[in-house]
Enzyme design. Structure first.
Site, short mmCIF file in Angstrom:
data_model
loop_
_atom_site.label_atom_id
_atom_site.label_comp_id
_atom_site.label_asym_id
_atom_site.label_seq_id
_atom_site.Cartn_x
_atom_site.Cartn_y
_atom_site.Cartn_z
N CYS A 4 11.94 37.38 74.67
CA CYS A 4 11.34 38.45 73.88
C CYS A 4 9.93 38.04 73.44
O CYS A 4 9.03 37.98 74.27
CB CYS A 4 12.24 38.85 72.73
SG CYS A 4 11.98 40.57 72.25
N HIS A 42 17.13 40.11 75.39
CA HIS A 42 17.81 38.96 74.77
C HIS A 42 19.06 38.58 75.56
O HIS A 42 20.15 39.04 75.24
CB HIS A 42 18.21 39.31 73.34
CG HIS A 42 17.06 39.45 72.41
ND1 HIS A 42 16.63 38.42 71.61
CD2 HIS A 42 16.24 40.50 72.16
CE1 HIS A 42 15.59 38.83 70.90
NE2 HIS A 42 15.33 40.08 71.22
N GLU A 71 20.66 35.91 75.43
CA GLU A 71 21.59 35.07 74.64
C GLU A 71 22.75 35.87 74.06
O GLU A 71 23.85 35.33 73.88
CB GLU A 71 20.82 34.34 73.52
CG GLU A 71 20.29 35.19 72.37
CD GLU A 71 18.92 35.82 72.64
OE1 GLU A 71 18.54 35.97 73.82
OE2 GLU A 71 18.23 36.18 71.65
N1 GLN Z 1 7.83 40.99 67.80
C1 GLN Z 1 8.02 41.33 69.18
C2 GLN Z 1 8.20 42.82 69.37
O1 GLN Z 1 8.55 43.52 68.47
C3 GLN Z 1 9.17 40.57 69.79
C4 GLN Z 1 10.50 40.87 69.18
C5 GLN Z 1 11.56 39.84 69.45
O2 GLN Z 1 11.24 38.70 69.81
N2 GLN Z 1 12.80 40.21 69.27
O3 GLN Z 1 8.02 43.30 70.45
#
Ligand code: GLN
Length: 537
Positions: free
Chosen positions: A384, A510, A512
């Site tokens: 992310c 994600h 994970e």
């Molecule tokens: N802050 C980033 C976004 O909103 C990544 C979010 C995250 O790592 N879950 O796109």
């Protein structure tokens, strides 16, 4: 349609006793005995969901396929049971009140005074039974967050009392998890805190059916008898839960103590079929007997509270077992990393994982870590925000786009290689408004991610507002970083790789969240495998 039975898990004496692990372990044993089981968590706080909570407050925010932002215990439920959870599996006081108040505004209470009892408790009982009423589950285990005696959890405890009375003790039981502390000076285990906390439950009209006692020392027969006598349970209903070497030992420990058996007896269900835990134990054996050790760096800004990265560290354990290697984690605070010291702080690592996150704090450290991993051929996994940092690093250092950034960190950047998604632009509310939940992604065959997934179509869970800016796609690809996975519907870039690097993968989603004991996540398995290879060089 099944006649669903309910098991409630309450906690006493102190928080952090591991109700979630006990609930998940019991569920695992019941599942192995052939029952269909799900677990639900009721959280007593007033936030609608933990999505707006800082990880320092509450650890990781776990995301389900249907896009619910939930408590991290749901991650344990999925990792243990290998079945997905959903919004219905996590309910907060905020959500309960919100729906009652919305009903009141719609005039659905017909002029009545709206009260905690019966209106709030009715809504809680309704939420508890939603999963049961799907007809899919033999048993629903509901974990009540917080500690008995807290003002906040009173309506939940009262709802459990009502439900047990309405459904009958053979259909709804209460397991109370308590602490039996050891007083070193006296050389004794102490039962009084448990007695008091059971008394507190009794004042609310609940007599626990089973006691699970967390302890650092064996609870002997005479203590069991004492606990049974003072807490109105039978001796065999006092279950000891010793500190475990790993949470993955707990199902076996609970089986040895007979927890699943007494639960089934009380629910008048057959306990004939024995749980075998064959695949489970195979995993536990591999996890405990690694053939070698590797070290990976976890670069994040919440490393002071490791629960903030719970699913990632558990995914390392699953992938480590698959690769028969112990994954040692070096926790690295992104705020302490600079372009000057990054190489030395990452020295000796076999893999670098740049973690998810929000906001500006620590991002330059993350970018520095990406650079070290990229330039030194250290396996790299960006998740992310970690993927976004990889794109920024590449743009700055390979494409020479000075000051390239995400508009999350620098709204006026000359090179917004990561920017706000179109559908996010008019959103002002913070809660539940990110791009959330499962999305399909199409994968290119000639890629590391295809090697890992062995599939051209995957589905993964998201939680972000910003995305790869496709206006830079051509330039970035021409320079050598490839978009090897794109959103099947929208064309958004979901995966980037550097094919010339041994293993450099950044994912906007994600992975994970979907790693389980029985299905370790393919990308974590691939990353750990690459790290293992790196360690052999
Ligand atoms: N802050 C980033 C976004 O909103 C990544 C979010 C995250 O790592 N879950 O796109």
């Amino acid at each position: 349609m099944k006649n669903t039975k309910y098991v409630f898990v309450t906690g006493g004496v102190t928080s952090s006793l591991g109700k979630g692990i006990i609930a998940a372990s019991l569920a695992k044993l019941l599942q192995e005995r052939g029952y269909s089981v799900t677990i639900q968590k009721l959280d007593p706080y007033i936030n609608i969901d933990p999505g707006t909570l800082n990880p320092y407050e509450h650890g990781e925010c776990y995301v389900t396929d249907d896009g619910a932002e939930t408590d991290l215990d749901l991650g344990h439920y999925e990792r243990f049971l290998n079945i997905p959870t959903s919004q219905a599996n996590n309910v907060t006081t905020g959500r309960i009140y919100q729906s009652v108040i919305n009903k009141e505004r719609r005039g659905e209470f017909l002029g009545k005074t709206v009260q905690v009892i019966p209106h709030i408790t009715d809504e809680i009982k309704h939420r508890i039974q939603i999963l049961g009423k799907t007809g899919k589950y033999d048993i629903v285990i509901t974990e009540i967050g917080g500690t008995v005696g807290d003002i906040e959890s009173l309506p939940y405890v009262e709802s459990v009392r009502q439900l047990q009375w309405e459904l009958g003790q053979e259909n709804a039981i209460v397991i109370h998890l308590t602490l039996v502390p050891y007083l070193a000076a006296a050389g004794e285990l102490k039962t009084k805190p448990t007695q008091h906390s059971v008394k507190m439950l009794m004042q609310s009209g609940i007599n626990p059916n089973i006691l699970v006692c967390r302890t650092e020392h064996e609870i002997n027969d005479s203590i069991r008898r004492k606990l049974a006598l003072f807490c109105n349970v039978k001796k065999q209903d006092v279950i000891q839960s010793l500190d475990a070497e790993t949470i993955y030992d707990v199902p076996n420990m609970m089986f040895d103590e007979g927890l699943d058996k007494v639960v089934l007896e009380k629910l008048e269900l057959s306990s004939e079929k024995q749980p075998k835990l064959i695949d489970w134990n195979d995993f536990v054996n591999k996890h405990k007997n690694p053939k070698s050790t590797i070290e990976v760096g976890l670069i994040g800004k919440y490393v002071e509270l490791r629960d903030s990265y719970k699913s990632i560290t558990e995914a390392f354990i699953h992938a480590g077992a698959t690769n028969e290697v112990k994954v040692k984690v070096r926790w690295i605070h992104s705020e302490e990393l600079t372009p000057e010291n990054a190489a030395s702080k990452l020295e000796g690592l076999n893999g670098v994982l740049v973690a998810p996150g929000f906001g500006e704090r620590g991002i330059e450290g993350k970018i520095a870590a990406v650079q070290v991993a990229r330039e030194n051929n250290i396996p790299f996994f960006g998740i992310c925000l970690g993927m976004q940092m990889a794109v920024i690093e590449y743009s700055r250092n390979i494409l020479n786009l000075a000051g390239a950034n995400s508009t999350e960190m620098s709204e006026k950047t000359a090179h917004p290689v990561i920017n706000l998604m179109e559908e996010q632009k008019n959103i002002t509310d913070k809660g539940g408004t990110m791009r959330l939940g499962a999305w399909d992604c199409t994968i290119e065959k000639d890629s590391k991610v295809f090697d890992a997934y062995k599939s051209e179509l995957i589905s993964e869970r998201h939680r972000h507002r910003y995305e790869f800016n496709n206006e830079y796609l051509k330039q970035i690809e021409a320079a050598g970083m490839k978009a090897t996975g794109v959103n099947t519907k929208t064309g958004l870039v979901e995966i980037v790789e550097i094919p010339s690097h041994p293993w450099f993968v950044g994912v906007q989603y994600h992975p994970e969240y979907k790693s389980t004991v029985l299905n370790p996540h393919p990308l974590f398995v691939g990353f750990i495998k690459a790290a293992l290879q790196h360690s052999k060089k």
